[in-house]
Design an enzyme around this catalytic site. Structure first.
Site, PDB file in Angstrom:
ATOM      1  N   SER A  75       0.838  -1.213   0.000  1.00 47.26           N
ATOM      2  CA  SER A  75       0.000   0.000   0.000  1.00 47.26           C
ATOM      3  C   SER A  75       0.864   1.251   0.000  1.00 47.26           C
ATOM      4  CB  SER A  75      -0.877   0.011   1.254  1.00 47.26           C
ATOM      5  OG  SER A  75      -1.534   1.252   1.376  1.00 47.26           O
ATOM      6  N   TYR A  90      -1.866  -0.992  10.373  1.00 45.82           N
ATOM      7  CA  TYR A  90      -2.161  -1.313   8.964  1.00 45.82           C
ATOM      8  C   TYR A  90      -0.947  -0.974   8.096  1.00 45.82           C
ATOM      9  CZ  TYR A  90      -4.027  -0.955   4.249  1.00 45.82           C
ATOM     10  OH  TYR A  90      -4.207  -1.095   2.891  1.00 45.82           O
TER      11      TYR A  90
HETATM   12  N1  LIG Z   1      -8.638   0.136  -1.738  1.00 36.51           N
HETATM   13  C1  LIG Z   1      -7.552   0.853  -1.555  1.00 36.51           C
HETATM   14  O1  LIG Z   1      -7.556   2.086  -1.689  1.00 36.51           O
HETATM   15  C2  LIG Z   1      -6.257   0.199  -1.207  1.00 36.51           C
HETATM   16  C3  LIG Z   1      -5.115   1.008  -1.139  1.00 36.51           C
HETATM   17  C4  LIG Z   1      -3.905   0.396  -0.842  1.00 36.51           C
HETATM   18  C5  LIG Z   1      -3.844  -0.961  -0.640  1.00 36.51           C
HETATM   19  N2  LIG Z   1      -4.983  -1.715  -0.703  1.00 36.51           N
HETATM   20  C6  LIG Z   1      -4.861  -3.153  -0.503  1.00 36.51           C
HETATM   21  O2  LIG Z   1      -5.486  -3.799  -1.597  1.00 36.51           O
HETATM   22  C7  LIG Z   1      -6.004  -5.061  -1.166  1.00 36.51           C
HETATM   23  C8  LIG Z   1      -7.456  -5.162  -1.544  1.00 36.51           C
HETATM   24  O3  LIG Z   1      -8.159  -4.191  -0.784  1.00 36.51           O
HETATM   25  P1  LIG Z   1      -9.639  -3.745  -1.108  1.00 36.51           P
HETATM   26  O4  LIG Z   1      -9.636  -2.265  -1.125  1.00 36.51           O
HETATM   27  O5  LIG Z   1     -10.177  -4.484  -2.285  1.00 36.51           O
HETATM   28  O6  LIG Z   1     -10.328  -4.195   0.246  1.00 36.51           O
HETATM   29  P2  LIG Z   1     -11.771  -4.783   0.521  1.00 36.51           P
HETATM   30  O7  LIG Z   1     -12.745  -4.134  -0.398  1.00 36.51           O
HETATM   31  O8  LIG Z   1     -11.997  -4.642   1.988  1.00 36.51           O
HETATM   32  O9  LIG Z   1     -11.566  -6.305   0.162  1.00 36.51           O
HETATM   33  C9  LIG Z   1     -10.670  -7.082   0.924  1.00 36.51           C
HETATM   34  C10 LIG Z   1     -10.787  -8.524   0.488  1.00 36.51           C
HETATM   35  O10 LIG Z   1      -9.989  -9.315   1.392  1.00 36.51           O
HETATM   36  C11 LIG Z   1     -10.790 -10.401   1.814  1.00 36.51           C
HETATM   37  N3  LIG Z   1     -10.368 -10.802   3.157  1.00 36.51           N
HETATM   38  C12 LIG Z   1     -10.159 -10.021   4.245  1.00 36.51           C
HETATM   39  N4  LIG Z   1      -9.749 -10.765   5.297  1.00 36.51           N
HETATM   40  C13 LIG Z   1      -9.697 -12.045   4.863  1.00 36.51           C
HETATM   41  C14 LIG Z   1      -9.323 -13.284   5.467  1.00 36.51           C
HETATM   42  N5  LIG Z   1      -8.902 -13.334   6.741  1.00 36.51           N
HETATM   43  N6  LIG Z   1      -9.383 -14.408   4.720  1.00 36.51           N
HETATM   44  C15 LIG Z   1      -9.781 -14.341   3.437  1.00 36.51           C
HETATM   45  N7  LIG Z   1     -10.142 -13.202   2.787  1.00 36.51           N
HETATM   46  C16 LIG Z   1     -10.102 -12.066   3.493  1.00 36.51           C
HETATM   47  C17 LIG Z   1     -12.211  -9.888   1.797  1.00 36.51           C
HETATM   48  O11 LIG Z   1     -13.075 -10.984   1.716  1.00 36.51           O
HETATM   49  P3  LIG Z   1     -14.671 -10.816   2.007  1.00 36.51           P
HETATM   50  O12 LIG Z   1     -15.241 -10.136   0.822  1.00 36.51           O
HETATM   51  O13 LIG Z   1     -15.095 -12.236   2.144  1.00 36.51           O
HETATM   52  O14 LIG Z   1     -14.774 -10.015   3.267  1.00 36.51           O
HETATM   53  C18 LIG Z   1     -12.213  -9.028   0.530  1.00 36.51           C
HETATM   54  O15 LIG Z   1     -12.452  -9.809  -0.622  1.00 36.51           O
HETATM   55  C19 LIG Z   1      -5.767  -5.115   0.349  1.00 36.51           C
HETATM   56  O16 LIG Z   1      -4.587  -5.856   0.587  1.00 36.51           O
HETATM   57  C20 LIG Z   1      -5.569  -3.659   0.726  1.00 36.51           C
HETATM   58  O17 LIG Z   1      -4.805  -3.531   1.898  1.00 36.51           O
HETATM   59  C21 LIG Z   1      -6.190  -1.166  -0.992  1.00 36.51           C
END
Ligand SMILES: NC(=O)c1ccc[n+]([C@@H]2O[C@H](COP(=O)([O-])OP(=O)(O)OC[C@H]3O[C@@H](n4cnc5c(N)ncnc54)[C@H](OP(=O)(O)O)[C@@H]3O)[C@@H](O)[C@H]2O)c1
Length: 197
Positions: A75, A90
């Site tokens: 991130s 985080y």
């Molecule tokens: N969105 C951003 O702006 C952003 C920025 C920087 C980095 N990131 C990184 O990008 C990645 C994706 O984030 P996102 O924004 O798409 O987040 P999100 O919308 O919250 O989705 C997170 C995903 O991780 C799954 N998950 C969480 N805990 C889990 C566990 N213990 N076992 C299995 N699956 C699990 C969730 O499954 P469920 O659907 O079943 O809950 C969901 O599919 C993450 O690593 C995040 O830190 C995101």
């Protein structure tokens, strides 16, 4: 997914030719919190296990084929800004993902396994709607679909990147600013979010 442990993954992929593993799992806090307010052990366990466990499960089977890719999602919170106050754990776990990926990249490059770390900034996902109250894409905040297309195109290129072009531009621009200014900016954002929650 993690209930059966990583032994279940190893069992499940026996005989399957896995080409690419994408470690996308990520969780953050439900609201901006000071370090002492967070249940650290629970958070750390949940966030640190997936990139370590699933990589270990996959590297063995892929090693004998000498071909494959592992993509880990870090991130901008860890890599682009010097601090991420009120989301410290985080950000620290994402720094862990970054360092682990880059080190494992160097270890396994010689065996044909490409370990790649991607560094997103904001993407309009569920996580960002919770953390930053962003519910629609904008110039610097792509939709998940737009981001995913850019991300897939970068797999196999280099050890680390921020795949969406406007994120790379932000990374460059933020790198021009003094760290103490960025610290003040991030703290003000954390405190504002805390006061709103
Ligand atoms: N969105 C951003 O702006 C952003 C920025 C920087 C980095 N990131 C990184 O990008 C990645 C994706 O984030 P996102 O924004 O798409 O987040 P999100 O919308 O919250 O989705 C997170 C995903 O991780 C799954 N998950 C969480 N805990 C889990 C566990 N213990 N076992 C299995 N699956 C699990 C969730 O499954 P469920 O659907 O079943 O809950 C969901 O599919 C993450 O690593 C995040 O830190 C995101």
């Amino acid at each position: 997914m993690l209930e059966g442990g990583y032994g279940a993954i190893e069992e499940g992929i026996k005989g399957v030719e896995v080409g690419i593993l994408i470690n996308n799992v990520g969780i953050t806090y439900p609201r901006a919190m000071f370090f002492h307010e967070v249940d650290q052990l629970k958070s750390l366990g949940l966030i640190l296990k997936p990139p370590l466990g699933s990589q270990r499960s996959l590297i063995g089977p892929v090693l004998h084929r000498r071909r494959g890719a592992i993509v880990n999602i870090s991130s901008g919170a860890a890599v682009v800004v010097p601090s991420h106050p009120l989301y410290a754990i985080y950000a620290a776990t994402k720094a862990y993902v970054d360092k682990l990926s880059r080190s494992v990249h160097v270890e396994y490059k010689q065996f044909g396994i490409h370990v790649h770390c991607q560094v997103p900034l904001y993407v309009a996902t569920r996580m960002v709607s919770v953390v930053a109250a962003v519910d629609k894409p904008s110039f610097f905040i792509p939709s998940p679909e737009v981001y995913a297309k850019a991300a897939v195109e970068q797999i196999g290129i280099g050890s680390r990147c921020s795949p969406f072009w406007a994120h790379s531009l932000q990374w460059f621009l933020l790198g021009l600013l003094p760290e103490n200014l960025l610290d003040i900016w991030r703290l003000s954002i954390g405190l504002r979010r805390r006061s709103m929650s």
